[in-house]
Enzyme design. Sequence first.
Site, PDB file in Angstrom:
ATOM      1  N   SER A  46     -10.642   1.735 -27.964  1.00 13.65           N
ATOM      2  CA  SER A  46     -11.359   0.803 -28.837  1.00 13.65           C
ATOM      3  C   SER A  46     -12.850   0.733 -28.532  1.00 13.65           C
ATOM      4  O   SER A  46     -13.296   1.184 -27.493  1.00 13.65           O
ATOM      5  CB  SER A  46     -10.772  -0.602 -28.676  1.00 13.65           C
ATOM      6  OG  SER A  46     -10.999  -1.055 -27.356  1.00 13.65           O
ATOM      7  N   ASP A 151      -2.292  -3.073 -16.826  1.00 12.56           N
ATOM      8  CA  ASP A 151      -3.666  -2.562 -16.700  1.00 12.56           C
ATOM      9  C   ASP A 151      -4.582  -3.607 -16.064  1.00 12.56           C
ATOM     10  O   ASP A 151      -5.716  -3.823 -16.513  1.00 12.56           O
ATOM     11  CB  ASP A 151      -4.206  -2.116 -18.063  1.00 12.56           C
ATOM     12  CG  ASP A 151      -5.402  -1.161 -17.951  1.00 12.56           C
ATOM     13  OD1 ASP A 151      -5.629  -0.613 -16.850  1.00 12.56           O
ATOM     14  OD2 ASP A 151      -6.101  -0.965 -18.959  1.00 12.56           O
TER      15      ASP A 151
END
Length: 332
Positions: A46, A151
């Site tokens: 992104s 993450d």
Amino acid sequence: MSKARVYADVNVLRPKEYWDYEALTVQWGEQDDYEVVRKVGRGKYSEVFEGINVNNNEKCIIKILKPVKKKKIKREIKILQNLCGGPNIVKLLDIVRDQHSKTPSLIFEYVNNTDFKVLYPTLTDYDIRYYIYELLKALDYCHSQGIMHRDVKPHNVMIDHELRKLRLIDWGLAEFYHPGKEYNVRVASRYFKGPELLVDLQDYDYSLDMWSLGCMFAGMIFRKEPFFYGHDNHDQLVKIAKVLGTDGLNVYLNKYRIELDPQLEALVGRHSRKPWLKFMNADNQHLVSPEAIDFLDKLLRYDHQERLTALEAMTHPYFQQVRAAENSRTRA
């Protein structure tokens, strides 16, 4: 089979609609409600912008997704919706897409973040305790809702130091935990990957996030960023083995009947355990206390089943002051 010590059956007990993200029907908002102000970051999946909601002039964060499988986008949206309102979880406000390109964007609450490379070296002993405790609230909450973040790293922890506000962001790799399910080991960022990922143990669980948190914490208290600095995935395991020792690694591999590929085994070699205090120096000694070392030692364990859970971590003596301050605030 390896199974989570806590929250193992959350998704077993919830209706299928809760975790079946592929069945999600996305409710698209109006893209014209938002305008990009400036670019604030970019990731693998992104580009991220500071934006403004033109209807109320409120700041927001606009995450424009790069072309990726629809299934992955649905997973991120479903997880954000399920977790919305949880402690220190970034709030998803809207989902919009470009009429022509069909490119989707996620609209989030605005957090005024200070880059961790600038912020972390300025943090006091108490600040570190405070922010790690705030991060644990987010992790215990997502785990209690049957979700692993996968993450956890400084880039994904937004801190507005003036407001002492923390948000766990980027749920793009997050996944629902189903006991016994075998997951992709190609998750997390190299320096924060747990041993389970590096030795291809696929039935991992929430405890992966606790390893990543441990790496982040070690980096903060020892002022060594990243703490385990591997040049590739194989070297990452070598760097861990040079600190935790190879005896513990072998016990772990035997317990879960894992065989390392011969090339990796040769690279890992034999190493004795390095005491945590060997990382202490004049620059970081004000951050390194016996409780900090004890807490770190209970996170950075090869065996994922031995690591503290997020809830256990919150009760650790390291956070005694933080809990006391929180209790006096709630009583006030």
